[in-house]
Design a protein around this motif. Sequence first.
Motif, PDB file in Angstrom:
ATOM      1  N   LEU A  36       0.863  -1.183   0.000  1.00 17.59           N
ATOM      2  CA  LEU A  36       0.000   0.000   0.000  1.00 17.59           C
ATOM      3  C   LEU A  36       0.898   1.232   0.000  1.00 17.59           C
ATOM      4  O   LEU A  36       1.814   1.339   0.827  1.00 17.59           O
ATOM      5  N   GLU A  37       0.638   2.153  -0.911  1.00 14.00           N
ATOM      6  CA  GLU A  37       1.451   3.360  -1.033  1.00 14.00           C
ATOM      7  C   GLU A  37       0.632   4.560  -0.598  1.00 14.00           C
ATOM      8  O   GLU A  37      -0.537   4.698  -0.963  1.00 14.00           O
ATOM      9  N   GLY A  38       1.249   5.443   0.182  1.00 14.61           N
ATOM     10  CA  GLY A  38       0.554   6.573   0.768  1.00 14.61           C
ATOM     11  C   GLY A  38       0.070   7.589  -0.250  1.00 14.61           C
ATOM     12  O   GLY A  38       0.518   7.638  -1.391  1.00 14.61           O
ATOM     13  N   SER A  39      -0.862   8.411   0.207  1.00 14.21           N
ATOM     14  CA  SER A  39      -1.425   9.461  -0.644  1.00 14.21           C
ATOM     15  C   SER A  39      -1.155  10.817  -0.015  1.00 14.21           C
ATOM     16  O   SER A  39      -1.048  10.959   1.204  1.00 14.21           O
ATOM     17  N   SER A  40      -1.053  11.836  -0.837  1.00  4.48           N
ATOM     18  CA  SER A  40      -0.793  13.191  -0.331  1.00  4.48           C
ATOM     19  C   SER A  40      -1.980  13.747   0.450  1.00  4.48           C
ATOM     20  O   SER A  40      -1.858  14.720   1.177  1.00  4.48           O
ATOM     21  N   SER A  41      -3.122  13.113   0.316  1.00  2.00           N
ATOM     22  CA  SER A  41      -4.321  13.622   0.985  1.00  2.00           C
ATOM     23  C   SER A  41      -4.570  12.964   2.331  1.00  2.00           C
ATOM     24  O   SER A  41      -5.600  13.152   2.941  1.00  2.00           O
ATOM     25  N   VAL A  42      -3.580  12.189   2.816  1.00  2.00           N
ATOM     26  CA  VAL A  42      -3.777  11.442   4.062  1.00  2.00           C
ATOM     27  C   VAL A  42      -3.902  12.365   5.263  1.00  2.00           C
ATOM     28  O   VAL A  42      -4.747  12.201   6.117  1.00  2.00           O
ATOM     29  N   TRP A 154      -6.395  -3.905   7.291  1.00  2.00           N
ATOM     30  CA  TRP A 154      -6.295  -2.510   6.873  1.00  2.00           C
ATOM     31  C   TRP A 154      -7.100  -1.560   7.758  1.00  2.00           C
ATOM     32  O   TRP A 154      -6.992  -0.341   7.625  1.00  2.00           O
ATOM     33  N   SER A 155      -7.888  -2.106   8.668  1.00  2.00           N
ATOM     34  CA  SER A 155      -8.630  -1.254   9.602  1.00  2.00           C
ATOM     35  C   SER A 155      -7.808  -0.934  10.854  1.00  2.00           C
ATOM     36  O   SER A 155      -8.287  -0.232  11.750  1.00  2.00           O
ATOM     37  N   SER A 156      -6.569  -1.443  10.910  1.00  2.00           N
ATOM     38  CA  SER A 156      -5.728  -1.209  12.088  1.00  2.00           C
ATOM     39  C   SER A 156      -5.215   0.230  12.110  1.00  2.00           C
ATOM     40  O   SER A 156      -5.163   0.910  11.083  1.00  2.00           O
ATOM     41  N   ALA A 157      -4.800   0.663  13.286  1.00  2.00           N
ATOM     42  CA  ALA A 157      -4.301   2.032  13.444  1.00  2.00           C
ATOM     43  C   ALA A 157      -3.023   2.257  12.643  1.00  2.00           C
ATOM     44  O   ALA A 157      -2.781   3.363  12.146  1.00  2.00           O
ATOM     45  N   THR A 158      -2.203   1.225  12.510  1.00  2.00           N
ATOM     46  CA  THR A 158      -0.943   1.359  11.768  1.00  2.00           C
ATOM     47  C   THR A 158      -1.197   1.681  10.307  1.00  2.00           C
ATOM     48  O   THR A 158      -0.546   2.554   9.722  1.00  2.00           O
ATOM     49  N   ILE A 172      -8.767   0.586   1.005  1.00  2.00           N
ATOM     50  CA  ILE A 172      -7.417   1.120   1.118  1.00  2.00           C
ATOM     51  C   ILE A 172      -7.392   2.608   1.466  1.00  2.00           C
ATOM     52  O   ILE A 172      -6.323   3.183   1.642  1.00  2.00           O
ATOM     53  N   GLY A 173      -8.545   3.215   1.602  1.00  2.00           N
ATOM     54  CA  GLY A 173      -8.591   4.617   1.991  1.00  2.00           C
ATOM     55  C   GLY A 173      -7.885   5.505   0.983  1.00  2.00           C
ATOM     56  O   GLY A 173      -8.128   5.435  -0.219  1.00  2.00           O
ATOM     57  N   GLY A 174      -6.964   6.336   1.476  1.00  2.00           N
ATOM     58  CA  GLY A 174      -6.243   7.254   0.602  1.00  2.00           C
ATOM     59  C   GLY A 174      -5.031   6.643  -0.065  1.00  2.00           C
ATOM     60  O   GLY A 174      -4.317   7.329  -0.790  1.00  2.00           O
TER      61      GLY A 174
END
Length: 224
Positions: A36-42, A154-158, A172-174
Amino acid sequence: MTRCHCVVASRTVLWLLFCFVAFGACLVGFISPEWLEGSSSVDDRRTATTPRYSEELAKKQKIGPLKACRLRVVDDVVACVFLTWETFDSAAWKSSVILQGVGTAVVFLALLLGLASFWKQNIGRFNIVSIAGLLEGVAVPLLAAGLAVYPLSWSSATVKGICGDSAGDYEIGGCSVGWALYAMAAGCMLTLLSCLFSPRAARACNSDLVEEKIQLGQSCICVL
């Protein structure tokens, strides 16, 4: 004393190539953080309060089953570290790591047996390639189950710390899906193909032609 013969069959070599590529894909996918790769809108709030928190830094955040690359609060540098057993509060993540790890190890064992089959074709009454194919058949459901279970973490805090609060089970959210997840899926598919092809490879190195050349005293045998 039983004499060892080097038997090289084209179908066995092709099967071994499948096995090698499958193991490589599984291993690289397993240890890579690029699931999973992060998004700038996180975290827009942090962008406003921390000048160095840029879109580029946010996108560098990644997380996989074994490794995560996260932004450190102290110096705003993305650091990659291996995850510990206590990092996740998700039983799904732990189950996925075990399933994928054991599955990858079983594929590696099958690969070792495949390499040994050039010099020793049988263990007792059983063909080594057939045993390796059976191991691959065991590895496939383990790898597939690991892939299926992992999104439940993927629902974990991490994960939410990288993908945002909208992340959840199979959400996967953002974030965006990285290449390592596809590598593990490809490794699982290649392991299945290798398993299905193993009976042909086993027959090739135990054919009548091979037995005939062994009876003639040849120590290195090459067959199509």
